[in-house]
Enzyme design. Structure first.
Site, PDB file in Angstrom:
ATOM      1  N   THR A 165     105.757   7.362  13.805  1.00  0.00           N
ATOM      2  CA  THR A 165     105.133   6.050  13.976  1.00  0.00           C
ATOM      3  C   THR A 165     103.753   6.165  14.593  1.00  0.00           C
ATOM      4  O   THR A 165     102.816   5.465  14.192  1.00  0.00           O
ATOM      5  CB  THR A 165     106.025   5.136  14.843  1.00  0.00           C
ATOM      6  N   LEU A 206     102.910   0.522   8.132  1.00  0.00           N
ATOM      7  CA  LEU A 206     101.782   0.595   9.063  1.00  0.00           C
ATOM      8  C   LEU A 206     100.430   0.668   8.371  1.00  0.00           C
ATOM      9  O   LEU A 206      99.403   0.701   9.048  1.00  0.00           O
ATOM     10  CB  LEU A 206     101.982   1.768  10.025  1.00  0.00           C
ATOM     11  N   PHE A 222     107.425   7.764   6.071  1.00  0.00           N
ATOM     12  CA  PHE A 222     107.755   6.421   5.603  1.00  0.00           C
ATOM     13  C   PHE A 222     107.099   5.336   6.436  1.00  0.00           C
ATOM     14  O   PHE A 222     106.947   4.202   5.992  1.00  0.00           O
ATOM     15  CB  PHE A 222     109.274   6.246   5.567  1.00  0.00           C
ATOM     16  N   LYS A 223     106.665   5.666   7.657  1.00  0.00           N
ATOM     17  CA  LYS A 223     106.032   4.661   8.505  1.00  0.00           C
ATOM     18  C   LYS A 223     104.752   4.120   7.864  1.00  0.00           C
ATOM     19  O   LYS A 223     104.323   2.998   8.160  1.00  0.00           O
ATOM     20  CB  LYS A 223     105.716   5.255   9.877  1.00  0.00           C
ATOM     21  N   ASP A 224     104.138   4.899   6.964  1.00  0.00           N
ATOM     22  CA  ASP A 224     102.920   4.416   6.278  1.00  0.00           C
ATOM     23  C   ASP A 224     103.199   3.175   5.442  1.00  0.00           C
ATOM     24  O   ASP A 224     102.302   2.356   5.228  1.00  0.00           O
ATOM     25  CB  ASP A 224     102.357   5.508   5.358  1.00  0.00           C
TER      26      ASP A 224
END
Length: 495
Positions: free
Chosen positions: A143, A113, A108-110
C-alpha cells in the site's frame, strides 16, 4: 449516495467520505444501500475496456457523472503495462487467475490507489473547499508505495506512510524509501504492521493531533482500505472479471463463480462480498491466509483472537493480526447493529478478542470458507505451478492457489474459480527463487537476476531501477512518537 458509519455516529455523502477517510466515531463508512449492477450494462462495458467498466461502478456510488468518472479511470490506468489492465489467466480445472499486478508498483493496490488521488481532487473541487488533505497510511508492504506513487505531487495533498521496521520485503522497502515527490514522506515503525496500523488509527482519533495538523493547514485522511474511496475501485475488478468472462463466452448467463482471495486486512475480499451484494453471481468467497491465520480461526469458530504469536512470512502483505475491514463485514452480518459492532471493536481494542453470537456463524460460513498455508506449503505451490504450467506466482498468490486447492478437495465444489493474484513475483525474488531451487541468495538483485535466468521471465524495470535510486527517506520511530514524525514532515511540505 450517502454512506454511514459502522458505529452509528455519522452519515455523509460518499464523496465526502473520500476526504474524511474514517468516521468521526472511529467507525468505517459503508454504503447506505447496495446499488444493483445491471449485468447487461456491465458486459457491454467489459467488452469495451476496463476503464469504462470501472467508470460505471464508480458512478453508482459517487455523484460526479459517469463520463467524468470513466475519463478519471482512463487516466488512472494509462500507465499499466497491458492494454487489458486486468488480464484473466486461464488455468486448468476451470480456474482463472485475475492478475491485479500490472500497475506502476506491481501490486494490486495500484488498482485503487491510482484512482483514489483523482477522486480526492474531484471531491475537493466539487466541495469547493480550501482544505489541503494529509493522507496518513500504514502499510504491510504494498500500500505504501502504491499510495505514494498515486499521490506524488498531486496538488493540495500530502502523504505520509508508516511501515513496520524489518517487516516488509527488501524490494518493498526500497520501493518506498526511494520514492520521489515533494509531498511524500515515509517512516519505519519499530514493531509489526499491527503496531503501525494501530498507531495511525490513534492519530485519527486524537483531537490533539488533528488540531495540530489543521493548525499546520492540513486535514487528515487515509489511503488504507478503511477509506471508502479506495474500497469502491476494488469492487470494480470483481464486476469486470465476471462480466468479461460472460462477454467472452466462458460463463453462461447467471452461472455462479467462486473467488479465492489472499487476505490480510480483509479489504480485497470485502470488495468481492460487496460485488456479490450488488448482484454479481458470486458463490463462495475463499479466504486464504498465511501462518498469521487469525481469520481462518475466526471463520471456523466465531471467536477473534489477535493475542497470538506474530509470524514474519514470505507473504508479508498478509502478516496482519487485526483485520480492519472485517468490521464492515460484521456490520452486515449482524443486521447493521452499530451498537453490537461498537462492543466488538471495543473488546478488540481492550482485550484483543471478541466473539460473535453462535447463531451468526452459520451465515458467515455459508459465505466465506477459510484456510491457510504454511511457509513450506507456499513454497511447494510456487514450485509445482511453475514446473507444471510455466506460470510464476508470488508468495501471496501462491497462498491463494494453495487454499483454492484445499477448498476444492474439502468441498468437491467445481464451480469456476477466480483466484486473485496480488503482486509480481519479482517483489520477492529471494523467496520465489528459494521455492524453486532450495538455495538462498542473500542479495535481492542477484536473486532477481538468477530468477530471471532460471525462469526465462524479465525483471520488471520498476525493480531493476531500484538498485541505482538514492534512498530519500530513512526515518525510524516508535509507535508513541508517530505523530511527531508526521508534524515534522508537514513542516517541510509546501501547500
Amino acid at each position: 449516495m450517502k454512506v454511514q458509519s459502522t458505529r452509528g455516529g455519522q452519515e455523509i455523502p460518499a464523496l465526502n467520505a473520500v476526504l474524511q477517510g474514517i468516521a468521526s466515531d472511529g467507525g468505517l463508512f459503508v454504503p447506505e444501500t447496495f446499488p444493483p449492477i445491471d449485468l447487461d450494462e456491465a458486459k457491454q462495458c467489459a467488452e469495451k475496456s476496463y476503464s469504462d467498466l470501472c467508470g460505471y461502478v464508480l458512478s453508482l456510488f459517487f455523484d460526479l457523472g459517469r463520463e467524468d468518472l470513466s475519463a478519471l479511470a482512463r487516466s488512472a490506468y494509462a500507465g499499466f503495462d497491458t492494454p487489458d489492465t486486468v488480464p484473466l489467466r486461464p488455468l486448468p480445472e476451470n480456474e482463472y487467475v485475475m492478475e491485479l499486478t500490472h500497475g506502476p508498483t506491481l501490486a494490486f493496490k495500484d488498482m485503487a490507489l491510482q484512482v483514489l488521488p483523482r477522486l480526492t481532487q474531484a471531491a475537493l473541487e466539487k466541495e469547493d473547499t480550501e482544505e489541503n488533505i494529509l493522507v496518513l497510511t500504514a502499510t504491510s508492504g504494498d500500500t505504501g508505495k502504491a499510495a505514494m506513487a498515486g499521490f506524488m505531487d498531486v496538488s493540495r495533498t500530502a502523504i505520509f506512510v508508516f511501515y513496520p521496521d524489518k517487516g516488509v520485503a527488501e524490494m518493498q522497502r526500497l520501493q518506498m524509501v526511494t520514492q520521489k515527490g515533494d509531498n511524500t514522506g515515509v517512516c519505519a515503525v519499530r514493531g509489526n504492521f499491527d503496531d503501525a496500523q494501530t498507531g495511525v488509527k490513534r492519530l485519527f482519533a486524537s483531537p490533539q493531533f488533528r488540531d495540530a495538523a489543521r493548525s499546520a493547514g492540513w486535514t487528515p485522511s487515509s489511503a488504507n482500505s478503511i477509506n471508502f474511496g479506495r474500497l469502491v475501485p476494488q469492487i470494480a475488478y470483481y464486476v469486470y472479471a465476471y462480466a468479461k468472462l460472460l462477454a467472452d463466452g466462458k460463463l453462461g448467463d447467471g452461472e455462479t463463480v467462486n473467488c479465492c482471495v489472499p487476505t490480510g486486512n480483509f479489504g480485497n475480499i470485502l470488495a468481492a462480498y460487496y460485488a456479490r451484494r450488488m448482484g454479481i453471481p458470486i458463490g463462495r468467497l475463499v479466504c486464504a491466509s498465511n501462518s498469521n491465520n487469525v481469520l481462518t480461526d475466526f471463520f471456523r469458530s466465531g471467536s477473534y483472537n489477535a493475542g497470538r504469536p506474530f509470524h514474519k512470512t514470505m507473504s508479508p502483505s498478509m502478516d496482519i493480526l487485526i483485520s480492519s475491514n472485517l468490521e464492515r463485514f460484521l456490520y452486515e452480518m449482524c443486521g447493521r447493529d452499530s451498537a453490537m459492532v461498537r462492543a466488538w471493536m471495543q473488546a478488540l481494542s481492550e482485550t484483543g478478542t471478541y466473539a460473535v453470537p453462535a447463531d451468526m456463524l452459520p451465515a458467515m460460513q455459508e459465505l466465506i470458507w477459510a484456510d491457510w498455508l504454511s511457509e513450506e506449503e507456499t513454497a511447494q505451490i510456487i514450485r509445482d505451478v511453475f514446473n507444471s504450467l510455466g506460470y510464476l506466482m508470488d508468495p501471496h498468490t501462491a497462498v491463494a492457489q494453495g487454499v483454492c486447492l484445499k477448498y476444492r478437495s474439502a468441498t468437491g465444489d467445481r464451480r469456476p474459480m477466480i483466484t486473485v493474484s496480488t503482486a509480481n513475483p519479482y517483489k520477492f525474488p529471494q523467496d520465489v527463487l528459494h521455492a524453486l531451487t532450495d538455495s538462498w541468495v542473500e542479495e535481492p538483485f542477484a536473486a532477481a537476476r538468477e530468477l530471471s535466468e532460471l525462469t526465462g521471465t524479465q525483471i520488471p524495470p520498476q525493480i531493476a531501477e531500484l538498485q541505482q535510486l538514492p534512498v530519500l527517506h530513512d526515518g525510524v520511530t516508535d509507535r508513541d512518537t508517530m505523530g511527531d514524525a508526521v508534524l515534522r514532515f508537514l513542516g517541510r511540505v509546501k501547500k
